[in-house]
Design an enzyme around this catalytic site. Structure first.
Site, PDB file in Angstrom:
ATOM      1  N   ARG A  88    -106.372  12.979 115.754  1.00 25.72           N
ATOM      2  CA  ARG A  88    -106.034  11.896 114.825  1.00 25.72           C
ATOM      3  C   ARG A  88    -105.860  10.576 115.546  1.00 25.72           C
ATOM      4  O   ARG A  88    -105.630   9.561 114.908  1.00 25.72           O
ATOM      5  CB  ARG A  88    -104.720  12.236 114.135  1.00 25.72           C
ATOM      6  CG  ARG A  88    -104.863  12.617 112.660  1.00 25.72           C
ATOM      7  CD  ARG A  88    -103.483  12.967 112.182  1.00 25.72           C
ATOM      8  NE  ARG A  88    -103.315  12.980 110.780  1.00 25.72           N
ATOM      9  CZ  ARG A  88    -103.268  14.069 110.023  1.00 25.72           C
ATOM     10  NH1 ARG A  88    -103.491  15.243 110.550  1.00 25.72           N
ATOM     11  NH2 ARG A  88    -103.020  13.980 108.742  1.00 25.72           N
ATOM     12  N   ARG A 160     -96.290  18.905  98.215  1.00 23.15           N
ATOM     13  CA  ARG A 160     -95.830  18.669  99.585  1.00 23.15           C
ATOM     14  C   ARG A 160     -94.897  17.455  99.628  1.00 23.15           C
ATOM     15  O   ARG A 160     -95.105  16.488  98.915  1.00 23.15           O
ATOM     16  CB  ARG A 160     -97.033  18.422 100.506  1.00 23.15           C
ATOM     17  CG  ARG A 160     -97.636  19.687 101.034  1.00 23.15           C
ATOM     18  CD  ARG A 160     -98.931  19.461 101.776  1.00 23.15           C
ATOM     19  NE  ARG A 160     -98.947  18.322 102.675  1.00 23.15           N
ATOM     20  CZ  ARG A 160     -99.977  18.000 103.457  1.00 23.15           C
ATOM     21  NH1 ARG A 160    -101.073  18.747 103.448  1.00 23.15           N
ATOM     22  NH2 ARG A 160     -99.934  16.952 104.241  1.00 23.15           N
ATOM     23  N   ARG A 171     -99.439   7.060 104.713  1.00 22.49           N
ATOM     24  CA  ARG A 171    -100.366   7.986 105.383  1.00 22.49           C
ATOM     25  C   ARG A 171    -101.789   7.411 105.388  1.00 22.49           C
ATOM     26  O   ARG A 171    -102.517   7.555 106.363  1.00 22.49           O
ATOM     27  CB  ARG A 171    -100.345   9.346 104.683  1.00 22.49           C
ATOM     28  CG  ARG A 171     -99.041  10.090 104.934  1.00 22.49           C
ATOM     29  CD  ARG A 171     -98.910  11.309 104.053  1.00 22.49           C
ATOM     30  NE  ARG A 171     -99.910  12.309 104.320  1.00 22.49           N
ATOM     31  CZ  ARG A 171    -100.308  13.209 103.441  1.00 22.49           C
ATOM     32  NH1 ARG A 171     -99.793  13.220 102.223  1.00 22.49           N
ATOM     33  NH2 ARG A 171    -101.205  14.095 103.761  1.00 22.49           N
TER      34      ARG A 171
HETATM   35  P1  AMP Z   1    -101.925  16.991 107.309  1.00 21.93           P
HETATM   36  O1  AMP Z   1    -101.577  18.298 106.683  1.00 21.93           O
HETATM   37  O2  AMP Z   1    -103.102  17.105 108.244  1.00 21.93           O
HETATM   38  O3  AMP Z   1    -102.115  15.886 106.290  1.00 21.93           O
HETATM   39  O4  AMP Z   1    -100.689  16.565 108.234  1.00 21.93           O
HETATM   40  C1  AMP Z   1     -99.412  16.349 107.690  1.00 21.93           C
HETATM   41  C2  AMP Z   1     -98.563  15.530 108.654  1.00 21.93           C
HETATM   42  O5  AMP Z   1     -98.418  16.247 109.880  1.00 21.93           O
HETATM   43  C3  AMP Z   1     -99.167  14.192 109.059  1.00 21.93           C
HETATM   44  O6  AMP Z   1     -98.895  13.161 108.125  1.00 21.93           O
HETATM   45  C4  AMP Z   1     -98.469  13.952 110.408  1.00 21.93           C
HETATM   46  O7  AMP Z   1     -97.129  13.548 110.227  1.00 21.93           O
HETATM   47  C5  AMP Z   1     -98.442  15.362 111.001  1.00 21.93           C
HETATM   48  N1  AMP Z   1     -99.673  15.640 111.780  1.00 21.93           N
HETATM   49  C6  AMP Z   1    -100.637  16.556 111.498  1.00 21.93           C
HETATM   50  N2  AMP Z   1    -101.607  16.537 112.411  1.00 21.93           N
HETATM   51  C7  AMP Z   1    -101.262  15.565 113.307  1.00 21.93           C
HETATM   52  C8  AMP Z   1    -101.877  15.042 114.477  1.00 21.93           C
HETATM   53  N3  AMP Z   1    -103.058  15.509 114.922  1.00 21.93           N
HETATM   54  N4  AMP Z   1    -101.224  14.056 115.147  1.00 21.93           N
HETATM   55  C9  AMP Z   1    -100.035  13.584 114.732  1.00 21.93           C
HETATM   56  N5  AMP Z   1     -99.412  14.017 113.621  1.00 21.93           N
HETATM   57  C10 AMP Z   1    -100.017  15.005 112.907  1.00 21.93           C
END
Ligand code: AMP
Length: 214
Positions: A88, A160, A171
């Site tokens: 990311r 969520r 986000r």
């Molecule tokens: P997601 O389910 O991929 O939308 O991730 C949910 C949350 O987890 C994100 O908004 C971040 O706070 C954290 N997160 C997930 N993947 C990453 C990553 N590769 N780097 C940093 N934070 C992450």
């Protein structure tokens, strides 16, 4: 095949990853899922990550990189993997390449699931996730047969904590600032495949299928 799924929150990466798993059996490595489990289990990692996640901010690179390095070393990742939500940031992408290089591997395809940002807020706030098996629904266009109940496992569906209107806009900003530049990173490496994610799930998957089949 070693795959990275790119795309904004709500673009449909998790849904497409589940379909890739069903078709080819590659392990699905979702940093968001790993972090949500750590939060639910109240581990030290989960307690640290929660405040970033609740605000819609990124968890610090060293924490997330450590998680992924460990997971890539597992046996089942030897035959290929799908990374969803990682990398990311530019730092994460570079560390990933270095790690794969040291294992004699590389990313074969970075699939960008492209969806207009105007569509994403509606999608995210209508998203429901199963507490039991993690299956993802959308109340507008992919609703479960019974309200708040997972078709697959009967588990409870929930919104969520970070899919609320307040958190979603941060986000999406974080995505534009930190993650969208990775599209150029993978384009420069010659592995970027862009598909239109603003279509029914099976139509999007038809394109994913063509890419993964090679
Ligand atoms: P997601 O389910 O991929 O939308 O991730 C949910 C949350 O987890 C994100 O908004 C971040 O706070 C954290 N997160 C997930 N993947 C990453 C990553 N590769 N780097 C940093 N934070 C992450």
């Amino acid at each position: 095949m070693n795959i990275v799924l790119l795309g904004a929150p709500g673009a449909g990466k998790g849904t497409q990853a589940a379909k890739i798993v069903e078709a080819w059996g590659f392990p699905h490595i979702s940093t968001g899922d790993i972090l949500r489990k750590a939060v639910a289990d109240a581990t030290p990692l989960g307690l640290e990550a929660k405040r970033y996640m609740d605000a819609g901010d990124l968890v610090p690179d060293p924490v997330v990189i450590g998680l992924v390095k460990g997971r890539l070393a597992d046996d089942d990742a030897g035959k290929g993997f799908i990374l969803d939500g990682f990398p990311r940031t530019a730092v994460q992408a570079e560390v990933l390449d270095g790690e794969l290089d040291s294992m004699g591997k590389s990313i074969d395809a970075a699939i960008l699931v492209a969806v207009d940002s105007k569509v994403l807020v509606d999608r995210l706030t209508a998203r429901r996730t199963c507490r039991g098996c993690g299956k993802i629904y959308n109340l507008q266009n992919n609703a479960p047969a019974k309200v708040e109940v997972c078709d697959a496992c009967g588990g409870e569906l929930y919104l969520r904590d970070d899919d609320t209107v307040e958190t979603v806009s941060n986000r999406l900003n974080v995505y534009e600032l930190s993650t969208a530049p990775l599209v150029d990173y993978y384009r420069d490496k010659g592995v970027l495949k862009e598909i239109d994610g603003d279509r029914p799930v099976d139509d999007v998957f038809a394109d994913v299928h063509t890419i993964v089949k090679g």
